[in-house]
Design a protein around this motif. Structure first.
Motif, PDB file in Angstrom:
ATOM      1  N   CYS A   1       0.855  -1.194   0.000  1.00 52.18           N
ATOM      2  CA  CYS A   1       0.000   0.000   0.000  1.00 52.18           C
ATOM      3  C   CYS A   1       0.888   1.240   0.000  1.00 52.18           C
ATOM      4  O   CYS A   1       1.975   1.255   0.581  1.00 52.18           O
ATOM      5  N   GLN A   2       0.397   2.288  -0.620  1.00 50.89           N
ATOM      6  CA  GLN A   2       1.119   3.567  -0.655  1.00 50.89           C
ATOM      7  C   GLN A   2       0.115   4.705  -0.657  1.00 50.89           C
ATOM      8  O   GLN A   2      -0.901   4.650  -1.353  1.00 50.89           O
ATOM      9  N   VAL A   3       0.444   5.767   0.182  1.00 49.66           N
ATOM     10  CA  VAL A   3      -0.388   6.968   0.260  1.00 49.66           C
ATOM     11  C   VAL A   3       0.440   8.137  -0.252  1.00 49.66           C
ATOM     12  O   VAL A   3       1.562   8.368   0.222  1.00 49.66           O
ATOM     13  N   LYS A   4      -0.112   8.879  -1.188  1.00 48.59           N
ATOM     14  CA  LYS A   4       0.609   9.990  -1.810  1.00 48.59           C
ATOM     15  C   LYS A   4      -0.254  11.234  -1.705  1.00 48.59           C
ATOM     16  O   LYS A   4      -1.476  11.183  -1.940  1.00 48.59           O
ATOM     17  N   SER A   5       0.352  12.338  -1.323  1.00 49.68           N
ATOM     18  CA  SER A   5      -0.402  13.580  -1.155  1.00 49.68           C
ATOM     19  C   SER A   5      -0.719  14.190  -2.509  1.00 49.68           C
ATOM     20  O   SER A   5      -0.228  13.732  -3.546  1.00 49.68           O
TER      21      SER A   5
ATOM     22  N   GLY B   1       8.029   1.252  -8.156  1.00 44.11           N
ATOM     23  CA  GLY B   1       7.571   1.134  -9.529  1.00 44.11           C
ATOM     24  C   GLY B   1       6.184   0.519  -9.625  1.00 44.11           C
ATOM     25  O   GLY B   1       5.406   0.847 -10.525  1.00 44.11           O
ATOM     26  N   VAL B   2       5.884  -0.394  -8.695  1.00 41.60           N
ATOM     27  CA  VAL B   2       4.572  -1.036  -8.705  1.00 41.60           C
ATOM     28  C   VAL B   2       3.511  -0.100  -8.163  1.00 41.60           C
ATOM     29  O   VAL B   2       2.381  -0.023  -8.700  1.00 41.60           O
ATOM     30  N   LEU B   3       3.861   0.656  -7.103  1.00 43.74           N
ATOM     31  CA  LEU B   3       2.866   1.481  -6.407  1.00 43.74           C
ATOM     32  C   LEU B   3       2.746   2.880  -6.984  1.00 43.74           C
ATOM     33  O   LEU B   3       1.986   3.698  -6.453  1.00 43.74           O
ATOM     34  N   GLU B   4       3.499   3.185  -8.024  1.00 47.76           N
ATOM     35  CA  GLU B   4       3.387   4.505  -8.645  1.00 47.76           C
ATOM     36  C   GLU B   4       2.033   4.604  -9.354  1.00 47.76           C
ATOM     37  O   GLU B   4       1.706   3.800 -10.227  1.00 47.76           O
ATOM     38  N   PRO B   5       1.195   5.587  -8.978  1.00 42.91           N
ATOM     39  CA  PRO B   5      -0.143   5.693  -9.585  1.00 42.91           C
ATOM     40  C   PRO B   5      -0.054   6.045 -11.061  1.00 42.91           C
ATOM     41  O   PRO B   5       0.806   6.818 -11.485  1.00 42.91           O
ATOM     42  N   ASP B   6      -0.967   5.422 -11.823  1.00 40.16           N
ATOM     43  CA  ASP B   6      -1.037   5.674 -13.254  1.00 40.16           C
ATOM     44  C   ASP B   6      -2.507   5.771 -13.647  1.00 40.16           C
ATOM     45  O   ASP B   6      -3.001   5.039 -14.484  1.00 40.16           O
ATOM     46  N   GLY B   7      -3.214   6.660 -13.010  1.00 39.29           N
ATOM     47  CA  GLY B   7      -4.632   6.792 -13.256  1.00 39.29           C
ATOM     48  C   GLY B   7      -5.421   5.897 -12.311  1.00 39.29           C
ATOM     49  O   GLY B   7      -4.933   4.877 -11.804  1.00 39.29           O
ATOM     50  N   ALA B   8      -6.668   6.297 -12.037  1.00 38.65           N
ATOM     51  CA  ALA B   8      -7.522   5.528 -11.127  1.00 38.65           C
ATOM     52  C   ALA B   8      -7.947   4.222 -11.777  1.00 38.65           C
ATOM     53  O   ALA B   8      -8.008   4.092 -12.993  1.00 38.65           O
TER      54      ALA B   8
ATOM     55  N   VAL C   1      -2.918  -4.072  -9.180  1.00 33.69           N
ATOM     56  CA  VAL C   1      -2.851  -2.754  -8.546  1.00 33.69           C
ATOM     57  C   VAL C   1      -4.193  -2.055  -8.682  1.00 33.69           C
ATOM     58  O   VAL C   1      -4.852  -2.139  -9.736  1.00 33.69           O
ATOM     59  N   PHE C   2      -4.586  -1.338  -7.585  1.00 30.94           N
ATOM     60  CA  PHE C   2      -5.781  -0.493  -7.621  1.00 30.94           C
ATOM     61  C   PHE C   2      -5.411   0.884  -7.105  1.00 30.94           C
ATOM     62  O   PHE C   2      -4.834   1.024  -6.010  1.00 30.94           O
TER      63      PHE C   2
END
Length: 442
Positions: free
Chosen positions: A79-83, A98-105, A119-120
């Motif tokens: 899990c990752q939380v990004k501001s 690299g896995v937890l980097e967001p790439d759109g919802a 990933v979600f």
């Protein structure tokens, strides 16, 4: 291959094929359902983290350069939380950036170091939360569920095949019983096969077999009767012929020799007539085929019968209406002529030679009745029932004793009737009821 083996093999293969199709469908459907359930778990995890973070005091997410928080990791989950400013506030695995980097919802597949992750990404106004789990763990979970479901399915298949074997054995038991019953019968046995206990599917076959056995038995009986009749009736004329021929061979007087030969010829004629009568009776009772297409009018039948009986002028008084004379007898003309001829010949033999016999035709319902009446001495009423017996003769009268028996056999085959009566004025009246075609039918 036995019938039971073929039945079990066919139904067993069909059952296994159906179970296999059901198993493939269930596996695919289960895989989709598990994937959807695990995806929902990822989404619920992300939303739960978002709900917890939203309850933190104002500015709690502003780390001010102090660095990110590390949440205790759970094997297989990340899990990752990004501001909103793009700073990582908290994460479980620092090596999975690299896995937890967001790439759109939404849902995505990511791969790192040969490991595939599901990933979600969940985006709110203040943060972006990404959750992930290993695809291998998902596949192991789905495979485990399928293995658990496969065990009872295999047990059900084996149980179904066992039940199929038992059911086929039970269902085919009447057929096996019939087989054993027929195998144990003597080849010469003609007794009917018992029909009790036979299922409706086998009953028509057993009934047909019994009818065949009955016909074979009747054929054997008729063959024996024919042999007995021939042995009984041909012995006397053959003896007479042999005696006269032997006598003729010993006589020197030409006139006496010629008389013996003439008597032998009479014996030959009687023998010929008897053989013809015996063979005709055997054909009728044996169900021989007679062509139905040569049906003739009543008048033609009467004329042919009188000619065949050797009727001379004045010996028969015929009474038949024109309308009845044109009706066709609904049976082969050959047999209809035989019926009337035998009645006329019998009347000529037993009637008074100076008095003509009466031949009358009158309607009787949908049929016609032909009555032949002679002017003879008649007979005792208790003898009427013996008239159709084989080889029964009145006194020492000439004849084979088969004429009326043949008439009775023909009428029985074509739904006719034969009755006898004793007229008040004397003699004997024989009445036959013959089927006829409807008026206007050629």
């Amino acid at each position: 291959m036995t019938l039971r083996s073929r039945l079990i093999l066919t139904l067993g293969l069909a059952l296994i094929l159906l179970w296999a199709v059901a198993a493939v469908w269930m596996q695919q459907n289960l895989h989709r359902q598990m994937e959807a359930t695990l995806d929902d778990r990822l989404a619920q995890s992300a939303r739960m983290v978002a709900g917890l973070v939203s309850q933190l005091p104002q500015g709690a997410l502003d780390r001010g350069g102090t660095g990110e928080l590390f949440i205790p990791a759970i094997d297989g989950l990340a899990c990752q939380v990004k501001s909103a400013r793009g700073e990582v506030v908290a994460r479980t695995h620092g090596d999975l950036s690299g896995v937890l980097e967001p790439d759109g919802a939404g849902y995505h597949y990511r791969e790192q170091e040969g490991i595939t992750w599901r990933v979600f990404a969940y985006e709110t106004q203040n943060m972006t939360i990404v959750t992930a789990d290993r695809a291998a763990d998902r596949n192991d979970l789905v495979a485990g569920v399928i293995r658990v479901a496969a065990v009872p399915m295999m047990a059900a298949i084996v149980g179904s095949l066992l039940f199929l074997w038992l059911a086929a054995t039970s269902v085919l038991h009447p057929l096996n019983r019939l087989r054993d019953m027929l195998a144990a019968r003597d080849p010469d046995a003609l007794a009917p096969v018992p029909e009790s206990g036979m299922p409706p599917e086998l009953l028509p076959m057993v009934q047909t077999l019994n009818r065949l056995l009955e016909r074979v038995n009747d054929a054997f009986t008729r063959e024996k009767q024919l042999t007995d009749d021939a042995a009984h009736e041909l012995r006397t004329p053959l003896t007479v012929i042999k005696t006269h021929l032997q006598l003729a061979a010993k006589l020197d007087d030409p006139h006496s020799k010629q008389q013996s030969i003439a008597k032998a010829q009479l014996g030959v004629d009687r023998l010929h007539r008897t053989l013809e009568q015996i063979l005709t009776l055997a054909r009728v009772e044996g169900g021989a085929h007679f062509t139905q297409g040569n049906q003739e009018p009543v008048a033609a039948i009467l004329q042919r019968a009188c000619e065949a009986a050797g009727v001379s002028e004045g010996q028969v008084s015929l009474s038949v209406a024109d309308a009845l004379g044109r009706r066709r007898v609904a049976m082969p003309a050959e047999l209809a002529v035989t019926v009337v001829r035998n009645l006329v010949a019998n009347a000529l033999t037993h009637g008074e030679s100076l008095q003509p016999i009466r031949l009358e035709v009158h309607p009787q319902g949908d049929a016609i009745a032909i009555t032949v009446t002679d002017q003879g001495p008649g007979m005792a009423p208790d003898k009427l029932l013996s008239l159709t017996d084989r080889f029964w003769r009145k006194g020492q009268q000439e004849g084979s004793g088969l004429g009326l028996a043949i008439v009775s056999a023909i009428l029985a085959r074509f739904n006719g009737r034969l009755t006898f009566s004793l007229p008040e004025q004397g003699g004997l009246a024989a009445t036959v009821v013959l089927p006829v075609t409807a008026p206007g039918i050629p």
